[in-house]
Design a protein around this motif. Structure first.
Motif, mmCIF file in Angstrom:
data_model
loop_
_atom_site.group_PDB
_atom_site.id
_atom_site.type_symbol
_atom_site.label_atom_id
_atom_site.label_comp_id
_atom_site.label_asym_id
_atom_site.label_seq_id
_atom_site.Cartn_x
_atom_site.Cartn_y
_atom_site.Cartn_z
ATOM 1 N N THR A 51 17.375 4.685 -2.340
ATOM 2 C CA THR A 51 18.071 5.441 -1.298
ATOM 3 C C THR A 51 17.155 5.767 -0.131
ATOM 4 O O THR A 51 17.575 5.748 1.031
ATOM 5 C CB THR A 51 18.648 6.744 -1.884
ATOM 6 N N THR A 52 15.901 6.070 -0.411
ATOM 7 C CA THR A 52 14.955 6.404 0.654
ATOM 8 C C THR A 52 13.968 5.276 0.925
ATOM 9 O O THR A 52 13.488 5.144 2.055
ATOM 10 C CB THR A 52 14.165 7.672 0.285
ATOM 11 N N LEU A 53 13.662 4.463 -0.085
ATOM 12 C CA LEU A 53 12.614 3.452 0.089
ATOM 13 C C LEU A 53 13.056 2.315 0.988
ATOM 14 O O LEU A 53 12.322 1.913 1.900
ATOM 15 C CB LEU A 53 12.185 2.913 -1.273
ATOM 16 N N MET A 71 1.319 15.382 -3.211
ATOM 17 C CA MET A 71 2.260 15.449 -2.091
ATOM 18 C C MET A 71 1.902 16.579 -1.137
ATOM 19 O O MET A 71 1.956 16.417 0.095
ATOM 20 C CB MET A 71 3.677 15.641 -2.615
ATOM 21 N N ARG A 72 1.514 17.734 -1.688
ATOM 22 C CA ARG A 72 1.154 18.865 -0.831
ATOM 23 C C ARG A 72 -0.096 18.577 -0.015
ATOM 24 O O ARG A 72 -0.214 18.996 1.141
ATOM 25 C CB ARG A 72 0.957 20.119 -1.691
ATOM 26 N N ILE A 73 -1.035 17.835 -0.609
ATOM 27 C CA ILE A 73 -2.255 17.481 0.125
ATOM 28 C C ILE A 73 -1.980 16.407 1.174
ATOM 29 O O ILE A 73 -2.517 16.441 2.282
ATOM 30 C CB ILE A 73 -3.343 17.006 -0.867
ATOM 31 N N ALA A 74 -1.112 15.440 0.815
ATOM 32 C CA ALA A 74 -0.881 14.304 1.704
ATOM 33 C C ALA A 74 0.010 14.651 2.889
ATOM 34 O O ALA A 74 -0.103 14.012 3.952
ATOM 35 C CB ALA A 74 -0.261 13.150 0.916
ATOM 36 N N SER A 75 0.890 15.628 2.755
ATOM 37 C CA SER A 75 1.854 15.931 3.821
ATOM 38 C C SER A 75 1.193 16.230 5.163
ATOM 39 O O SER A 75 1.594 15.659 6.195
ATOM 40 C CB SER A 75 2.757 17.092 3.402
ATOM 41 N N PRO A 76 0.176 17.106 5.244
ATOM 42 C CA PRO A 76 -0.453 17.330 6.555
ATOM 43 C C PRO A 76 -1.178 16.104 7.092
ATOM 44 O O PRO A 76 -1.199 15.891 8.307
ATOM 45 C CB PRO A 76 -1.428 18.484 6.297
ATOM 46 N N LEU A 77 -1.737 15.286 6.197
ATOM 47 C CA LEU A 77 -2.403 14.066 6.658
ATOM 48 C C LEU A 77 -1.391 13.094 7.270
ATOM 49 O O LEU A 77 -1.663 12.464 8.298
ATOM 50 C CB LEU A 77 -3.135 13.396 5.493
ATOM 51 N N THR A 99 0.827 -1.207 0.000
ATOM 52 C CA THR A 99 0.000 0.000 0.000
ATOM 53 C C THR A 99 0.859 1.253 0.000
ATOM 54 O O THR A 99 0.606 2.209 -0.752
ATOM 55 C CB THR A 99 -0.931 0.005 1.221
ATOM 56 N N GLY A 100 1.893 1.283 0.842
ATOM 57 C CA GLY A 100 2.741 2.468 0.936
ATOM 58 C C GLY A 100 3.507 2.737 -0.339
ATOM 59 O O GLY A 100 3.624 3.898 -0.771
ATOM 60 N N CYS A 101 4.044 1.684 -0.981
ATOM 61 C CA CYS A 101 4.780 1.891 -2.230
ATOM 62 C C CYS A 101 3.845 2.372 -3.333
ATOM 63 O O CYS A 101 4.197 3.281 -4.101
ATOM 64 C CB CYS A 101 5.461 0.590 -2.652
ATOM 65 N N LEU A 102 2.666 1.768 -3.439
ATOM 66 C CA LEU A 102 1.725 2.168 -4.482
ATOM 67 C C LEU A 102 1.301 3.625 -4.317
ATOM 68 O O LEU A 102 1.361 4.426 -5.265
ATOM 69 C CB LEU A 102 0.511 1.247 -4.458
ATOM 70 N N LEU A 103 0.895 3.988 -3.100
ATOM 71 C CA LEU A 103 0.452 5.363 -2.865
ATOM 72 C C LEU A 103 1.616 6.350 -2.935
ATOM 73 O O LEU A 103 1.479 7.448 -3.480
ATOM 74 C CB LEU A 103 -0.236 5.458 -1.502
ATOM 75 N N GLY A 104 2.765 5.970 -2.387
ATOM 76 C CA GLY A 104 3.907 6.876 -2.369
ATOM 77 C C GLY A 104 4.455 7.144 -3.752
ATOM 78 O O GLY A 104 4.779 8.297 -4.087
ATOM 79 N N LEU A 108 6.259 8.015 2.673
ATOM 80 C CA LEU A 108 7.216 9.112 2.527
ATOM 81 C C LEU A 108 8.499 8.644 1.847
ATOM 82 O O LEU A 108 9.094 9.373 1.040
ATOM 83 C CB LEU A 108 7.533 9.709 3.892
ATOM 84 N N GLY A 109 8.954 7.417 2.165
ATOM 85 C CA GLY A 109 10.161 6.902 1.528
ATOM 86 C C GLY A 109 9.994 6.738 0.030
ATOM 87 O O GLY A 109 10.874 7.131 -0.760
#
Length: 274
Positions: A189-191, A104-110, A89-94, A151-152
């Protein structure tokens, strides 16, 4: 063709041996941890902290108990299934968000809100919703570890070298091929640190949820050890949980990272030039 196959086989064997050899550094760190543990035992006594040797003896007793194997496997199954759900789920959404700055701007506060809620609060809510079942453990793992993987993956995609992407496009590579050969490789590098952190979170949250929800597993065994004031058994279960985490991380995440990250290793001065 046979020569090419033999070269690939030798290269893979070399990477495996290099990976195994790097384990000496981890073993040295574990020895330092055991030394600090022994110092704490000698300073505070066995009622506060049993020695590493006594803990190993307790682990030996657990290994002879068939029920203990079932307890450990139950926690392992919950943590792994929760982690797989988080990773997918995280890889697909990220990755999707990484290609969309507006998302990204919408998801950051969530993400900030979700990270700000302590895992124990999610455990309480999941206990109300699902009771002391596997669903409680998996839901808490998903909520607690998903932001990290998201985020990764998103950071890896959003900070990719777009010049390489344009170059691949100029050579006729389609969107899927550009993503698999250029974009995805730059996310490592981040994932992969995010996946390693999510795996550790999965095990920690699984044990915590089992303990608070009385759902069996290693968490339930820790609750029983607490009731009986059995420090050696409690520490033995902690070591078992950490051992399972290390085995999974070094048999699942690191081999995959090494396979995908071959190009980074080749680019290093001490790497194999291709």
């Amino acid at each position: 063709m046979l020569r090419n196959l033999a070269m690939r086989l030798l290269d893979r064997v070399g990477r495996v041996l290099d990976f195994l050899w790097s384990g000496w550094a981890g073993l040295a760190a574990l020895c330092l941890l055991a030394a600090a543990w022994q110092i704490g035992h000698e300073a505070y006594g066995p009622f506060i902290l049993t020695s590493p040797l006594e803990t190993l003896q307790a682990i030996g007793k657990l290994a002879q108990d068939p029920d203990a194997w079932g307890i450990a496997l139950l926690t392992l199954q919950r943590a792994l299934t929760g982690f797989v759900l988080v990773a997918l789920t995280g890889c697909l959404l990220g990755i999707s968000a990484g290609y969309s700055p507006a998302t990204m701007r919408i998801a950051s506060p969530l993400i900030t809100v979700i990270l700000g809620v302590p895992p124990i609060a999610w455990i309480v809510l999941a206990m109300i919703w699902f009771g002391g079942s596997d669903a409680t453990v998996r839901v808490v793992i998903l909520v607690a570890a998903l932001p990290v993987v998201f985020l990764g993956a998103a950071s890896g995609i959003s900070t990719r070298d777009r010049g390489l992407d344009r170059m691949a496009k100029a050579f006729g590579a389609g969107p899927i091929r550009r993503f698999l050969s250029v974009g995805l490789r730059q996310t490592t590098t981040t994932l992969f640190p995010a996946l390693a952190l999510a795996l550790g979170t999965s095990f920690k949250v699984a044990v915590m949820a089992e303990l608070l929800a009385n759902a069996g597993g290693i968490g339930g065994a820790l609750a029983d050890a607490r009731i009986n004031l059995d420090i050696a058994t409690a520490l033995a279960w902690v070591v078992v949980a950490v051992g399972l985490l290390i085995v999974v991380e070094y048999s699942l995440i690191h081999p995959v990272k090494g396979e995908i990250d071959r190009w980074r290793r080749a680019a290093q001065p001490w790497g194999i030039k291709r």
